[in-house]
Every structure is written in structure tokens, then in C-alpha cells.
Design a protein around this motif. Structure first.
Motif, PDB file in Angstrom:
ATOM      1  N   ASN A   6     -50.984   4.142  24.419  1.00 48.22           N
ATOM      2  CA  ASN A   6     -49.575   3.771  24.574  1.00 48.22           C
ATOM      3  C   ASN A   6     -48.977   3.258  23.270  1.00 48.22           C
ATOM      4  OD1 ASN A   6     -49.613   4.562  27.231  1.00 48.22           O
ATOM      5  ND2 ASN A   6     -49.967   2.498  28.028  1.00 48.22           N
ATOM      6  N   LYS A   7     -49.777   2.585  22.484  1.00 48.74           N
ATOM      7  CA  LYS A   7     -49.287   2.142  21.175  1.00 48.74           C
ATOM      8  C   LYS A   7     -49.048   3.337  20.266  1.00 48.74           C
ATOM      9  CE  LYS A   7     -50.340  -1.041  17.374  1.00 48.74           C
ATOM     10  NZ  LYS A   7     -51.317  -2.041  16.850  1.00 48.74           N
ATOM     11  N   ALA A   8     -49.965   4.317  20.317  1.00 50.24           N
ATOM     12  CA  ALA A   8     -49.827   5.497  19.459  1.00 50.24           C
ATOM     13  C   ALA A   8     -48.642   6.359  19.858  1.00 50.24           C
ATOM     14  CB  ALA A   8     -51.120   6.324  19.515  1.00 50.24           C
ATOM     15  N   VAL A   9     -48.455   6.569  21.153  1.00 47.22           N
ATOM     16  CA  VAL A   9     -47.420   7.497  21.607  1.00 47.22           C
ATOM     17  C   VAL A   9     -46.020   6.997  21.278  1.00 47.22           C
ATOM     18  CG1 VAL A   9     -47.043   6.619  23.957  1.00 47.22           C
ATOM     19  CG2 VAL A   9     -46.869   9.065  23.519  1.00 47.22           C
ATOM     20  N   THR A  10     -45.830   5.687  21.233  1.00 43.45           N
ATOM     21  CA  THR A  10     -44.504   5.141  20.936  1.00 43.45           C
ATOM     22  C   THR A  10     -44.324   4.794  19.455  1.00 43.45           C
ATOM     23  OG1 THR A  10     -45.305   2.940  21.567  1.00 43.45           O
ATOM     24  CG2 THR A  10     -44.152   4.227  23.247  1.00 43.45           C
ATOM     25  N   SER A  11     -45.368   5.000  18.653  1.00 41.98           N
ATOM     26  CA  SER A  11     -45.273   4.689  17.226  1.00 41.98           C
ATOM     27  C   SER A  11     -45.036   5.931  16.375  1.00 41.98           C
ATOM     28  CB  SER A  11     -46.559   4.013  16.741  1.00 41.98           C
ATOM     29  OG  SER A  11     -47.620   4.963  16.667  1.00 41.98           O
ATOM     30  N   GLY A  12     -45.540   7.082  16.835  1.00 45.21           N
ATOM     31  CA  GLY A  12     -45.463   8.293  16.023  1.00 45.21           C
ATOM     32  C   GLY A  12     -46.359   8.236  14.803  1.00 45.21           C
ATOM     33  N   ASP A  13     -47.379   7.407  14.829  1.00 44.62           N
ATOM     34  CA  ASP A  13     -48.282   7.206  13.693  1.00 44.62           C
ATOM     35  C   ASP A  13     -49.572   7.989  13.940  1.00 44.62           C
ATOM     36  OD1 ASP A  13     -50.074   6.293  11.759  1.00 44.62           O
ATOM     37  OD2 ASP A  13     -49.283   4.255  11.808  1.00 44.62           O
ATOM     38  N   THR A  38     -42.959   7.442  28.014  1.00 44.84           N
ATOM     39  CA  THR A  38     -44.135   8.308  27.912  1.00 44.84           C
ATOM     40  C   THR A  38     -45.445   7.528  27.968  1.00 44.84           C
ATOM     41  OG1 THR A  38     -44.001   8.215  25.489  1.00 44.84           O
ATOM     42  CG2 THR A  38     -42.896  10.053  26.587  1.00 44.84           C
ATOM     43  N   ARG A  39     -45.366   6.212  28.017  1.00 44.19           N
ATOM     44  CA  ARG A  39     -46.589   5.435  28.206  1.00 44.19           C
ATOM     45  C   ARG A  39     -47.201   5.772  29.559  1.00 44.19           C
ATOM     46  NH1 ARG A  39     -43.709  -0.212  26.435  1.00 44.19           N
ATOM     47  NH2 ARG A  39     -43.754   0.120  24.168  1.00 44.19           N
ATOM     48  N   ILE A  40     -48.515   5.639  29.654  1.00 38.28           N
ATOM     49  CA  ILE A  40     -49.190   6.021  30.891  1.00 38.28           C
ATOM     50  C   ILE A  40     -49.931   4.839  31.502  1.00 38.28           C
ATOM     51  CG2 ILE A  40     -49.500   8.387  30.075  1.00 38.28           C
ATOM     52  CD1 ILE A  40     -52.503   7.708  29.711  1.00 38.28           C
ATOM     53  N   THR A  41     -50.155   4.945  32.785  1.00 37.14           N
ATOM     54  CA  THR A  41     -51.053   4.062  33.525  1.00 37.14           C
ATOM     55  C   THR A  41     -52.027   4.955  34.277  1.00 37.14           C
ATOM     56  OG1 THR A  41     -49.288   2.439  33.825  1.00 37.14           O
ATOM     57  CG2 THR A  41     -51.206   2.246  35.267  1.00 37.14           C
ATOM     58  N   LEU A  42     -53.303   4.601  34.268  1.00 35.34           N
ATOM     59  CA  LEU A  42     -54.317   5.362  34.997  1.00 35.34           C
ATOM     60  C   LEU A  42     -54.666   4.609  36.273  1.00 35.34           C
ATOM     61  CD1 LEU A  42     -56.683   6.522  32.113  1.00 35.34           C
ATOM     62  CD2 LEU A  42     -54.839   7.800  33.224  1.00 35.34           C
ATOM     63  N   LEU A  43     -54.476   5.269  37.403  1.00 33.14           N
ATOM     64  CA  LEU A  43     -54.711   4.658  38.702  1.00 33.14           C
ATOM     65  C   LEU A  43     -55.900   5.310  39.400  1.00 33.14           C
ATOM     66  CD1 LEU A  43     -51.000   4.625  39.928  1.00 33.14           C
ATOM     67  CD2 LEU A  43     -52.243   2.762  38.799  1.00 33.14           C
ATOM     68  N   ASN A  44     -56.612   4.513  40.183  1.00 33.60           N
ATOM     69  CA  ASN A  44     -57.710   5.000  41.030  1.00 33.60           C
ATOM     70  C   ASN A  44     -58.715   5.881  40.285  1.00 33.60           C
ATOM     71  OD1 ASN A  44     -56.342   3.757  43.158  1.00 33.60           O
ATOM     72  ND2 ASN A  44     -55.203   5.608  43.630  1.00 33.60           N
ATOM     73  N   ARG A  97     -49.851   7.980  35.854  1.00 33.64           N
ATOM     74  CA  ARG A  97     -48.440   7.674  36.111  1.00 33.64           C
ATOM     75  C   ARG A  97     -47.722   7.522  34.780  1.00 33.64           C
ATOM     76  NH1 ARG A  97     -47.630   2.799  39.965  1.00 33.64           N
ATOM     77  NH2 ARG A  97     -48.195   4.403  41.494  1.00 33.64           N
ATOM     78  N   SER A  98     -46.619   8.247  34.640  1.00 30.40           N
ATOM     79  CA  SER A  98     -45.844   8.180  33.402  1.00 30.40           C
ATOM     80  C   SER A  98     -44.416   8.606  33.699  1.00 30.40           C
ATOM     81  CB  SER A  98     -46.450   9.111  32.342  1.00 30.40           C
ATOM     82  OG  SER A  98     -45.710   9.061  31.147  1.00 30.40           O
ATOM     83  N   GLY A  99     -43.450   7.820  33.231  1.00 30.43           N
ATOM     84  CA  GLY A  99     -42.060   8.168  33.421  1.00 30.43           C
ATOM     85  C   GLY A  99     -41.659   8.307  34.873  1.00 30.43           C
ATOM     86  N   GLY A 100     -42.299   7.537  35.750  1.00 25.46           N
ATOM     87  CA  GLY A 100     -41.977   7.587  37.165  1.00 25.46           C
ATOM     88  C   GLY A 100     -42.607   8.733  37.920  1.00 25.46           C
ATOM     89  N   LYS A 101     -43.413   9.543  37.242  1.00 23.55           N
ATOM     90  CA  LYS A 101     -44.085  10.671  37.889  1.00 23.55           C
ATOM     91  C   LYS A 101     -45.592  10.457  37.886  1.00 23.55           C
ATOM     92  CE  LYS A 101     -40.504  13.980  36.491  1.00 23.55           C
ATOM     93  NZ  LYS A 101     -40.207  15.249  35.773  1.00 23.55           N
ATOM     94  N   GLU A 102     -46.259  11.087  38.832  1.00 27.64           N
ATOM     95  CA  GLU A 102     -47.711  10.980  38.932  1.00 27.64           C
ATOM     96  C   GLU A 102     -48.330  12.371  38.984  1.00 27.64           C
ATOM     97  OE1 GLU A 102     -48.471   8.638  42.393  1.00 27.64           O
ATOM     98  OE2 GLU A 102     -47.930   6.742  41.410  1.00 27.64           O
ATOM     99  N   GLN A 103     -49.498  12.503  38.364  1.00 24.12           N
ATOM    100  CA  GLN A 103     -50.237  13.750  38.424  1.00 24.12           C
ATOM    101  C   GLN A 103     -51.730  13.470  38.288  1.00 24.12           C
ATOM    102  OE1 GLN A 103     -48.873  16.193  35.179  1.00 24.12           O
ATOM    103  NE2 GLN A 103     -49.357  14.684  33.621  1.00 24.12           N
ATOM    104  N   GLN A 104     -52.522  14.340  38.885  1.00 20.62           N
ATOM    105  CA  GLN A 104     -53.967  14.203  38.782  1.00 20.62           C
ATOM    106  C   GLN A 104     -54.434  14.716  37.418  1.00 20.62           C
ATOM    107  OE1 GLN A 104     -55.896  12.774  40.886  1.00 20.62           O
ATOM    108  NE2 GLN A 104     -54.613  12.631  42.701  1.00 20.62           N
TER     109      GLN A 104
END
Length: 301
Positions: free
Chosen positions: A56-63, A93-99, A122-129
Motif C-alpha cells: 500500500n505504501k508502494a502503490v500510492t508513492s509511485g516509487d 488502490t490500497r488493498i486489504t486481504l480478507l479470510n 478488497r480494494s476501491g470498494g470492490k472484492e475479488q478472489q
């Protein structure tokens, strides 16, 4: 069996003794004392928490330097291309990993360590496996994601040893067979899915493409034994093609955007590279199949 989601609540679990109690699972050898699980459930929880924070730090930094601390293998080149093209991305675009559910093999002390994870992203209000794979070369290295794939459907069930841990397996030549089909249409050892079929003759607007080159990699593949004695395989393929004779406006958007960010005019020739990430099934006998894949641009000039 191979489950993609645990019951709600975000608990982390290593698939262990409960799975090995299945009477249909063939008896497995006793674990060698020199082999031990790569991670425990508690360790894996810390690994995923730490990795998600780095991602999440990388995705929002562009570094790109931060990305190199989060990804490796087949993920490295596509991520670098994305950063060079689009820079930093928004907080959504930050993510959370669930279950998360772990597939943890036993491994000897001298080998690079790895384990696989199925989770709900979970990212941006959407979820996917997603099915992901984490590696590190030595005990002092960071754990990095080497494979990441959105996955639908039901993969073959895995086999487990007497203590319920996943069992490493050979890739049975699946990556090479997949590459051979894409190169020449060879079906001797491989049955393609619809996406791979279409990838043999892709459309690039009004550009003509040569046959190109495709090969397994970068790096190794990873595989776990399935309940029927086959292998569930995580692997990558690198692909290069030369496009000629078209107009800039008809280039695929990712190629066009990459060139624009690099301040490069395509002229009459574009040389582009792509990274495939795939998960496939290689039976004990018979032809292998691909169960899911993604293809991402890595370079264009």
C-alpha cells in the motif's frame, strides 16, 4: 480440499490436520525431520500484514524502489512498467486481504522458501478472489509476492501429508508446454483454454505482429501435489513481439500510454514485451491445462 474463502471474520488458518483426515486422501510419507513448515499460522499473519503495508505504501508513492521491496519474479517487470506509465496511484488502490487460507509446504533448510495464499482482496470498494504466492531466498530477506492472480472456479484438490501440510511437486513441464503451444500450436502435452487460443493470433489494431518469442520465466515455477497425484502449478511466461506498419492511435492503450510517458514516438515499428502469470494443472499422465492467466505489458519501444 482447496478452499478459496474461510468463514467470515478474517481469521487466518493453515490447512492442516482437518484436511488430512479426509479418508480419500492417499496415505502420505512421514515428514523428514530435516523438513519443517515454511511458516506457522502466527508467522503468516505477520508476513501478510507487513507485506500489505509495504504494497500500500508502494502503490500510492509511485516509487519503484518501494515496489522492489514488495514484489519479485514475474510480478517485478509489470509493476515497474505500470509505475513508469502511471506513477503513483490514488489511495483507493490500497488493498486489504480478507479470510486468507494458506497452502504451506514443508521444505528443507537449504532451499528458497515459499507458500501460497488464497484470499479475498478488497480494494476501491470492490472484492475479488486472488491466489498469490510469496517467496524469500534466505531467512534474512523480506517476503515478496512472486505471483498474483485473480481466480474464479474450482482448482483441483490438493493432497496433504500426515500432519496436513501441502506437498511440493514437480511442474511436469507445464510452463514449457504452454510456451510451445503459444509458439507453434503444439498440443502434444498441452490443452489450451480460450484465452490462450486467442493469444496465438492477437489483434493489435492495424499493426502486424511477428511470431515473437515466448519462454518460461523469469525464474522458477512452484507446484503442489494434487489429490489425484498431479500438480497444481504457479508459473510465468515472458513474451516479446515486434509490431509493424500501424498507426499510433490503433496501438493497445497500455502500449500507447507507455510510449507516451517515455516520450517515444512509435514510428513504423514497436517492440513490446509482456509477462504472463498463470496457474495450471499437470496430471500424473496426460495433457496439462491452464486454469487461469493474466498478461501485462512490461516494456515498449
Amino acid at each position: 480440499m482447496l478452499r478459496l474463502v474461510l468463514a467470515a471474520g478474517g481469521a487466518l488458518a493453515v490447512l492442516a490436520a482437518a484436511c488430512s483426515a479426509d479418508p480419500e486422501v492417499p496415505a502420505a510419507r512421514a515428514a523428514d525431520p530435516a523438513e519443517k513448515p515454511v511458516v506457522t499460522a502466527d508467522e503468516a499473519g505477520r508476513i501478510l500484514k507487513d507485506w500489505t503495508a509495504r504494497h500500500n505504501k508502494a502503490v500510492t508513492s509511485g516509487d519503484e524502489r518501494l515496489w522492489r521491496a514488495a514484489v519479485t519474479g514475474g510480478l517485478e517487470a509489470p509493476v515497474s512498467a505500470r509505475v513508469r506509465t502511471y506513477g503513483r496511484l490514488p489511495a483507493s488502490t490500497r488493498i486489504t486481504l480478507l479470510n486468507p487460507v494458506l497452502y504451506v509446504p514443508r521444505q528443507t533448510g537449504g532451499t528458497a522458501k515459499w507458500f501460497a495464499v488464497a484470499a479475498l482482496q478488497r480494494s476501491g470498494g470492490k472484492e475479488q478472489q486472488v491466489l498469490a504466492l510469496f517467496v524469500r531466498s534466505t531467512d534474512k530477506d523480506l517476503w515478496r509476492a512472486a505471483h498474483w492472480l485473480t481466480f474464479k472456479g474450482k482448482p483441483p484438490e490438493l493432497a496433504y501429508d500426515a500432519e496436513g501440510y501441502a506437498i511440493p511437486a514437480p511442474d511436469r513441464g507445464l510452463p514449457a508446454a504452454h510456451a510451445a503451444f503459444l509458439t507453434s500450436g503444439d498440443r502434444a502435452a498441452f490443452t489450451p483454454d480460450a484465452y490462450t487460443m486467442g493469444a496465438r493470433t492477437p489483434s493489435y489494431g492495424n499493426w502486424k505482429a511477428d511470431a515473437g518469442r515466448i519462454a518460461p520465466g523469469p525464474g522458477t515455477s512452484w507446484a503442489l501435489r494434487t489429490k489425484d497425484g498431479g500438480s497444481l502449478v504457479w508459473y510465468g511466461l515472458t513474451q516479446q513481439r515486434t509490431l509493424t506498419g500501424g498507426t499510433e492511435q490503433s496501438l493497445p492503450a497500455d502500449v500507447r500510454n507507455y510510449l507516451a510517458r517515455a516520450k517515444t514516438k512509435p514510428g513504423g515499428t514497436v517492440r513490446a514485451g509482456w509477462q504472463w502469470l498463470a496457474i495450471g494443472y499437470a496430471p500424473a499422465t496426460g495433457k496439462s491445462t491452464v486454469l487461469g492467466e493474466s498478461v501485462s505489458l512490461t516494456t515498449a519501444r
